[in-house]
Design a protein around this motif. Structure first.
Motif, PDB file in Angstrom:
ATOM      1  N   TYR A  57       0.800  -1.216   0.000  1.00 21.16           N
ATOM      2  CA  TYR A  57       0.000   0.000   0.000  1.00 21.16           C
ATOM      3  C   TYR A  57       0.843   1.280   0.000  1.00 21.16           C
ATOM      4  CZ  TYR A  57      -4.147  -2.742   1.263  1.00 21.16           C
ATOM      5  OH  TYR A  57      -5.189  -3.631   1.267  1.00 21.16           O
ATOM      6  N   SER A  71     -20.697  15.017  -0.295  1.00 18.13           N
ATOM      7  CA  SER A  71     -19.538  14.165  -0.546  1.00 18.13           C
ATOM      8  C   SER A  71     -19.492  13.813  -2.031  1.00 18.13           C
ATOM      9  CB  SER A  71     -19.629  12.889   0.279  1.00 18.13           C
ATOM     10  OG  SER A  71     -19.663  13.214   1.652  1.00 18.13           O
ATOM     11  N   PRO A  72     -18.397  14.088  -2.702  1.00 16.93           N
ATOM     12  CA  PRO A  72     -18.361  13.945  -4.159  1.00 16.93           C
ATOM     13  C   PRO A  72     -18.011  12.542  -4.644  1.00 16.93           C
ATOM     14  CG  PRO A  72     -16.308  14.873  -3.403  1.00 16.93           C
ATOM     15  CD  PRO A  72     -17.161  14.704  -2.175  1.00 16.93           C
ATOM     16  N   THR A  73     -18.411  12.245  -5.850  1.00 14.02           N
ATOM     17  CA  THR A  73     -17.936  11.059  -6.570  1.00 14.02           C
ATOM     18  C   THR A  73     -16.510  11.337  -7.032  1.00 14.02           C
ATOM     19  OG1 THR A  73     -20.159  10.484  -7.304  1.00 14.02           O
ATOM     20  CG2 THR A  73     -18.321   9.624  -8.612  1.00 14.02           C
ATOM     21  N   MET A  74     -15.615  10.371  -6.819  1.00 11.20           N
ATOM     22  CA  MET A  74     -14.195  10.573  -7.104  1.00 11.20           C
ATOM     23  C   MET A  74     -13.733   9.652  -8.233  1.00 11.20           C
ATOM     24  SD  MET A  74     -13.251  12.918  -4.918  1.00 11.20           S
ATOM     25  CE  MET A  74     -11.534  12.862  -5.432  1.00 11.20           C
ATOM     26  N   THR A  75     -12.956  10.186  -9.129  1.00 12.10           N
ATOM     27  CA  THR A  75     -12.352   9.392 -10.193  1.00 12.10           C
ATOM     28  C   THR A  75     -10.871   9.728 -10.272  1.00 12.10           C
ATOM     29  OG1 THR A  75     -14.418   9.528 -11.447  1.00 12.10           O
ATOM     30  CG2 THR A  75     -12.476   8.734 -12.630  1.00 12.10           C
ATOM     31  N   GLY A  84      -9.515   5.284 -12.976  1.00  6.02           N
ATOM     32  CA  GLY A  84      -9.489   4.256 -11.945  1.00  6.02           C
ATOM     33  C   GLY A  84      -8.090   3.757 -11.642  1.00  6.02           C
ATOM     34  N   TRP A 101      -5.873   1.799  -8.136  1.00  7.77           N
ATOM     35  CA  TRP A 101      -6.118   2.898  -7.210  1.00  7.77           C
ATOM     36  C   TRP A 101      -7.543   2.812  -6.686  1.00  7.77           C
ATOM     37  CZ3 TRP A 101      -3.487   6.339  -4.516  1.00  7.77           C
ATOM     38  CH2 TRP A 101      -4.210   7.337  -3.857  1.00  7.77           C
ATOM     39  N   SER A 102      -7.721   3.075  -5.381  1.00 10.47           N
ATOM     40  CA  SER A 102      -9.059   3.126  -4.783  1.00 10.47           C
ATOM     41  C   SER A 102      -9.162   4.344  -3.879  1.00 10.47           C
ATOM     42  CB  SER A 102      -9.331   1.872  -3.943  1.00 10.47           C
ATOM     43  OG  SER A 102      -9.348   0.721  -4.748  1.00 10.47           O
ATOM     44  N   PHE A 103     -10.358   4.900  -3.813  1.00  8.32           N
ATOM     45  CA  PHE A 103     -10.628   5.952  -2.848  1.00  8.32           C
ATOM     46  C   PHE A 103     -11.234   5.311  -1.606  1.00  8.32           C
ATOM     47  CE2 PHE A 103     -10.382   8.379  -6.766  1.00  8.32           C
ATOM     48  CZ  PHE A 103      -9.621   9.466  -6.363  1.00  8.32           C
ATOM     49  N   GLU A 104     -10.679   5.663  -0.452  1.00  5.78           N
ATOM     50  CA  GLU A 104     -11.141   5.098   0.814  1.00  5.78           C
ATOM     51  C   GLU A 104     -12.345   5.872   1.326  1.00  5.78           C
ATOM     52  OE1 GLU A 104     -10.727   6.153   4.244  1.00  5.78           O
ATOM     53  OE2 GLU A 104     -11.323   4.234   5.101  1.00  5.78           O
ATOM     54  N   THR A 105     -12.248   7.185   1.268  1.00  8.39           N
ATOM     55  CA  THR A 105     -13.368   8.042   1.653  1.00  8.39           C
ATOM     56  C   THR A 105     -13.327   9.331   0.826  1.00  8.39           C
ATOM     57  OG1 THR A 105     -12.067   9.088   3.400  1.00  8.39           O
ATOM     58  CG2 THR A 105     -13.509   7.297   4.080  1.00  8.39           C
ATOM     59  N   ALA A 106     -14.462   9.965   0.771  1.00  8.65           N
ATOM     60  CA  ALA A 106     -14.552  11.312   0.198  1.00  8.65           C
ATOM     61  C   ALA A 106     -15.578  12.064   1.029  1.00  8.65           C
ATOM     62  CB  ALA A 106     -14.980  11.266  -1.261  1.00  8.65           C
ATOM     63  N   TYR A 114      -5.715   5.169  -1.918  1.00 13.25           N
ATOM     64  CA  TYR A 114      -4.551   4.311  -1.798  1.00 13.25           C
ATOM     65  C   TYR A 114      -4.351   3.452  -3.042  1.00 13.25           C
ATOM     66  CZ  TYR A 114      -8.249   0.993  -0.747  1.00 13.25           C
ATOM     67  OH  TYR A 114      -9.399   0.260  -0.821  1.00 13.25           O
ATOM     68  N   ASP A 116      -3.223  -0.198  -3.709  1.00 21.93           N
ATOM     69  CA  ASP A 116      -3.151  -1.369  -2.833  1.00 21.93           C
ATOM     70  C   ASP A 116      -2.120  -2.394  -3.289  1.00 21.93           C
ATOM     71  OD1 ASP A 116      -4.369  -2.360  -5.038  1.00 21.93           O
ATOM     72  OD2 ASP A 116      -6.147  -3.130  -4.020  1.00 21.93           O
TER      73      ASP A 116
ATOM     74  N   MET B  15     -17.665   3.000   0.162  1.00 19.63           N
ATOM     75  CA  MET B  15     -17.692   3.451  -1.230  1.00 19.63           C
ATOM     76  C   MET B  15     -18.233   2.314  -2.100  1.00 19.63           C
ATOM     77  SD  MET B  15     -16.329   6.522  -1.891  1.00 19.63           S
ATOM     78  CE  MET B  15     -14.925   7.605  -1.790  1.00 19.63           C
ATOM     79  N   ASN B  22     -15.226   3.685 -13.650  1.00 19.27           N
ATOM     80  CA  ASN B  22     -14.272   3.589 -12.533  1.00 19.27           C
ATOM     81  C   ASN B  22     -14.391   4.737 -11.538  1.00 19.27           C
ATOM     82  OD1 ASN B  22     -13.022   1.173 -13.485  1.00 19.27           O
ATOM     83  ND2 ASN B  22     -11.945   2.393 -15.031  1.00 19.27           N
ATOM     84  N   ALA B  23     -15.596   5.228 -11.346  1.00 20.07           N
ATOM     85  CA  ALA B  23     -15.831   6.301 -10.377  1.00 20.07           C
ATOM     86  C   ALA B  23     -16.187   5.702  -9.022  1.00 20.07           C
ATOM     87  CB  ALA B  23     -16.963   7.205 -10.862  1.00 20.07           C
ATOM     88  N   PHE B  24     -15.676   6.329  -7.956  1.00 18.98           N
ATOM     89  CA  PHE B  24     -15.945   5.881  -6.594  1.00 18.98           C
ATOM     90  C   PHE B  24     -17.012   6.783  -5.982  1.00 18.98           C
ATOM     91  CE2 PHE B  24     -12.706   2.657  -5.576  1.00 18.98           C
ATOM     92  CZ  PHE B  24     -11.970   2.714  -6.742  1.00 18.98           C
ATOM     93  N   ILE B  25     -18.105   6.156  -5.566  1.00 17.65           N
ATOM     94  CA  ILE B  25     -19.268   6.902  -5.094  1.00 17.65           C
ATOM     95  C   ILE B  25     -19.412   6.707  -3.588  1.00 17.65           C
ATOM     96  CG2 ILE B  25     -21.774   7.124  -5.282  1.00 17.65           C
ATOM     97  CD1 ILE B  25     -21.443   5.837  -8.141  1.00 17.65           C
ATOM     98  N   PRO B  26     -19.389   7.813  -2.828  1.00 16.90           N
ATOM     99  CA  PRO B  26     -19.561   7.692  -1.373  1.00 16.90           C
ATOM    100  C   PRO B  26     -21.022   7.463  -1.008  1.00 16.90           C
ATOM    101  CG  PRO B  26     -19.388   9.990  -1.964  1.00 16.90           C
ATOM    102  CD  PRO B  26     -19.212   9.202  -3.248  1.00 16.90           C
ATOM    103  N   ASN B  28     -23.593   8.769   0.411  1.00 19.27           N
ATOM    104  CA  ASN B  28     -24.040  10.077   0.868  1.00 19.27           C
ATOM    105  C   ASN B  28     -25.304  10.447   0.116  1.00 19.27           C
ATOM    106  OD1 ASN B  28     -24.051  13.215   0.431  1.00 19.27           O
ATOM    107  ND2 ASN B  28     -22.898  12.858   2.294  1.00 19.27           N
ATOM    108  N   ASN B  31     -25.441  12.924  -2.774  1.00 24.68           N
ATOM    109  CA  ASN B  31     -24.708  12.622  -4.008  1.00 24.68           C
ATOM    110  C   ASN B  31     -25.660  12.005  -5.030  1.00 24.68           C
ATOM    111  OD1 ASN B  31     -23.151  10.882  -5.897  1.00 24.68           O
ATOM    112  ND2 ASN B  31     -21.407  11.677  -4.750  1.00 24.68           N
TER     113      ASN B  31
END
Lengths: 134, 55
Positions: A57, A71-75, A84, A101-106, A114, A116, B15, B22-26, B28, B31
């Motif tokens: 990691y 809280s936004p959607t992250m790419t 991704g 790559w992964s988003f843990e929180t937003a 992170y 992984d 998430m 490949n979008a990560f959605i919280p 929430n 959103n």
């Protein structure tokens, strides 16, 4: 012009940009589209613990310039523009795009993410887009 | 199609990944992508399970 309407309101660009970024923000320069290739400027970059190479990691986080409406959607995007993904690298040795790559929180103020694992490198780098549009 | 994402920090699922882009959605309510995900669930769909966290 209808009764009651007002003249167009010209705002300083920093004010307009801040208002837009409440809904959408990106790491790229304003003139660069998300997913552009060729290592565009503005990327996030974090070294692994003490710069030691690892195949495990490597995480990082960043605060948004502007608080989001939700809280936004992250790419994420690597330096080649793959969504991704991120780029794992070691300075003066080499970089490997297309790493997981992964988003843990937003949250409305920041994100945590992170890589992984993958190639044995000592930094991770990515571009990102945060979307909290209506 | 969506895939659940388990946090390596606390092993909680916070998430969901939209595989089409490949979008990560919280999770929430504010959103709109999450609202679309909830609608997708209501239609009887099931997301892919989260991967186990590697050491």
């Amino acid at each position: 012009m209808q009764d009651g309407s007002t003249d167009f309101e010209f705002l300083p660009i920093d004010v307009s940009l801040g208002r837009c970024q409440r809904y959408y923000e990106k790491s790229y320069d304003q003139a660069t589209y998300a997913g552009a290739s060729g290592t565009p400027a503005g990327y996030t970059m974090t070294y692994a613990n003490n710069g030691v190479t690892t195949a495990s990691y490597i995480g990082c986080s960043e605060r948004f310039k502007t608080e989001k409406r939700g809280s936004p959607t992250m790419t994420s995007y690597d330096w080649s523009g793959n969504s991704g993904k991120c780029t794992r690298g070691t300075l003066a040795v080499g970089n490997e795009a297309n790493s997981n790559w992964s988003f843990e929180t937003a949250s409305t103020s920041s994100w945590i993410g992170y890589s992984d694992g993958g190639s044995t490198r000592n930094f991770v780098s990515l571009h990102w887009v945060a979307s909290s549009e209506l | 199609m969506y895939k659940l994402i388990k946090s390596p920090v606390d092993s909680k699922i916070k998430m969901v990944k939209r595989l089409s882009d490949n979008a990560f959605i919280p999770f929430n309510e504010a959103n709109t992508d999450y609202q679309e995900y909830l609608k997708w669930l209501e239609e009887g769909n099931t997301p892919l399970p989260a991967d186990e966290i590697s050491e």
